[in-house]
Design a protein around this motif. Structure first.
Motif, PDB file in Angstrom:
ATOM      1  N   PRO A  21       0.824  -1.215   0.000  1.00 13.16           N
ATOM      2  CA  PRO A  21       0.000   0.000   0.000  1.00 13.16           C
ATOM      3  C   PRO A  21       0.857   1.264   0.000  1.00 13.16           C
ATOM      4  CG  PRO A  21       0.003  -0.982   2.182  1.00 13.16           C
ATOM      5  CD  PRO A  21       0.738  -1.937   1.281  1.00 13.16           C
ATOM      6  N   ASP A  22       1.335   1.609  -1.187  1.00 17.41           N
ATOM      7  CA  ASP A  22       2.225   2.754  -1.381  1.00 17.41           C
ATOM      8  C   ASP A  22       1.521   3.764  -2.284  1.00 17.41           C
ATOM      9  OD1 ASP A  22       4.316   4.492  -2.490  1.00 17.41           O
ATOM     10  OD2 ASP A  22       5.718   3.117  -1.534  1.00 17.41           O
ATOM     11  N   TYR A  23       1.481   5.020  -1.876  1.00 19.89           N
ATOM     12  CA  TYR A  23       0.801   6.052  -2.659  1.00 19.89           C
ATOM     13  C   TYR A  23       1.506   6.353  -3.982  1.00 19.89           C
ATOM     14  CZ  TYR A  23      -1.941   7.199   1.519  1.00 19.89           C
ATOM     15  OH  TYR A  23      -2.781   7.155   2.604  1.00 19.89           O
ATOM     16  N   GLU A  24       2.820   6.152  -4.053  1.00 15.71           N
ATOM     17  CA  GLU A  24       3.587   6.592  -5.208  1.00 15.71           C
ATOM     18  C   GLU A  24       4.020   5.457  -6.124  1.00 15.71           C
ATOM     19  OE1 GLU A  24       3.731   9.727  -5.601  1.00 15.71           O
ATOM     20  OE2 GLU A  24       3.042  10.304  -3.601  1.00 15.71           O
ATOM     21  N   LEU A  25       4.465   4.337  -5.558  1.00 13.90           N
ATOM     22  CA  LEU A  25       5.055   3.260  -6.352  1.00 13.90           C
ATOM     23  C   LEU A  25       4.192   2.008  -6.312  1.00 13.90           C
ATOM     24  CD1 LEU A  25       8.763   3.608  -5.167  1.00 13.90           C
ATOM     25  CD2 LEU A  25       7.732   4.560  -7.247  1.00 13.90           C
TER      26      LEU A  25
ATOM     27  N   TYR B   4      -4.769   3.576  -1.086  1.00 11.52           N
ATOM     28  CA  TYR B   4      -3.597   4.093  -1.782  1.00 11.52           C
ATOM     29  C   TYR B   4      -3.753   4.228  -3.298  1.00 11.52           C
ATOM     30  CZ  TYR B   4      -3.110  -0.958  -2.406  1.00 11.52           C
ATOM     31  OH  TYR B   4      -3.359  -2.269  -2.693  1.00 11.52           O
ATOM     32  N   ARG B   5      -4.901   3.866  -3.863  1.00 10.48           N
ATOM     33  CA  ARG B   5      -5.093   4.010  -5.304  1.00 10.48           C
ATOM     34  C   ARG B   5      -6.163   5.040  -5.640  1.00 10.48           C
ATOM     35  NH1 ARG B   5      -0.997   3.330  -5.973  1.00 10.48           N
ATOM     36  NH2 ARG B   5       0.213   1.449  -6.380  1.00 10.48           N
TER      37      ARG B   5
END
Length: 321
Positions: free
Chosen positions: A190-194, A214-215
């Protein structure tokens, strides 16, 4: 439904692949035409437009999804609720815009109906439904899972028993790969950027769905707001849960339960999963660290460390195959 579907399968040389391709596309399109909130003429939107007390005839697939949505709504104590359409739109996640509407939020909070499983009546023999309060339905927490189940059903009508089908973060696996190994899919970090894998799940005759913050989110005055609505608080969930993955026998159930656990959070979510005996992985944001909470055999022994490695397990930091 704003995403792509995919199918990976092992078929005999006699299989009519172009016909299967068309059948799969039709299966997904049928769900979209019936259950989309982005199509004004969808069957779901006809029901939304109806006045309380008015019976509305509906197709069988939509009736099936509504029935299961109400069941899981009741079993989750209202944490999963298919009647949060007005909240979704008011907070900027609907088709009308991408920013919260303060006036609409206040109106939605003021006119908040009881839990939807208590005010939506289904007449299964008559294939119809009616509302007993004024609210809008939104099936974004269950319809994609149902579409995946429909894709798998379609694949099997072509005599194919070994397949992996998916739509966005919802997937269903049947049989195995040619070497007898289970299907392996990624659990996304759960990564906002990658986009990267947190681990991978090996599935055989099972489905998995993931809900997360996160999407699909919007940012308001420096605060990220998740698209998942908590009916009890009248807005986006706010409990530090970054994502929830659920393994179940059907993708429709996995999809809905993942949303319910996302709303409930780690404590109540764990208790609900244990009560109804399904496997789940909750990932919580805590002091800049991702904390993993595993529930059930698939994710047993999962805490802050690596996932276990038996069948239907998760292998950390491996690309999906």
């Amino acid at each position: 439904m704003g995403t792509r579907w995919s199918a990976l399968l092992h078929a005999s040389p006699a299989t009519d692949i172009p016909a299967l391709d068309i059948a799969l596309a039709n299966a997904v399109d049928r769900v979209d035409r019936q259950m989309s909130t982005w199509k004004p003429d969808s069957d779901l939107m006809r029901l939304n437009a109806a006045s309380p007390g008015t019976w509305v005839s509906l197709p069988g697939e939509l009736m099936q999804v509504l029935a299961r949505g109400l069941e899981i709504g009741a079993l989750s104590g209202g944490a999963f609720d298919i009647g949060v359409g007005r909240l979704v739109k008011a907070w900027g996640f609907g088709s009308a815009g991408t920013v919260p509407d303060g006036e609409a939020i206040r109106a939605a909070l003021h006119q908040r109906p009881p839990p939807t499983h208590t005010v939506l009546e289904l007449d299964a023999p008559g294939a119809r439904a009616r509302k007993h309060a004024q609210f809008d339905l939104d099936l974004s927490g269950i319809a994609k899972g149902f579409a995946v189940d429909e894709m798998m059903r379609t694949v099997k009508t072509f005599g194919i028993s070994d397949a992996l089908v998916g739509l966005d973060g919802e997937l269903a696996a049947s049989g195995t790969k040619p070497d007898g190994a289970p299907w392996r899919i990624a659990v996304e970090k759960p990564d906002y950027e990658l986009r990267s894998p947190l681990g991978t799940i090996e599935l055989r005759d099972a489905a998995v769905a993931t809900s997360g913050d996160y999407r699909h989110w919007i940012e308001v005055e420096g605060t990220r707001l998740s698209h998942t609505m908590d009916r009890a608080r009248g807005g986006p969930v706010d409990n530090a849960v970054a994502s929830v993955s659920v393994v179940a026998s059907s993708c429709m159930d996995a999809d809905a339960w993942a949303t319910a656990l996302m709303v409930l959070g780690p404590g109540e979510g764990r208790a609900l999963a244990q009560k109804h005996d399904f496997d789940a992985l909750l990932v919580e944001r805590r002091d800049g660290t991702l904390i993993q909470i595993g529930i059930g055999r698939v994710f047993e022994a999962t805490s802050t460390g690596p996932f276990p490695l038996p069948s239907n397990s998760v292998r950390p930091s491996q690309e999906a195959l």
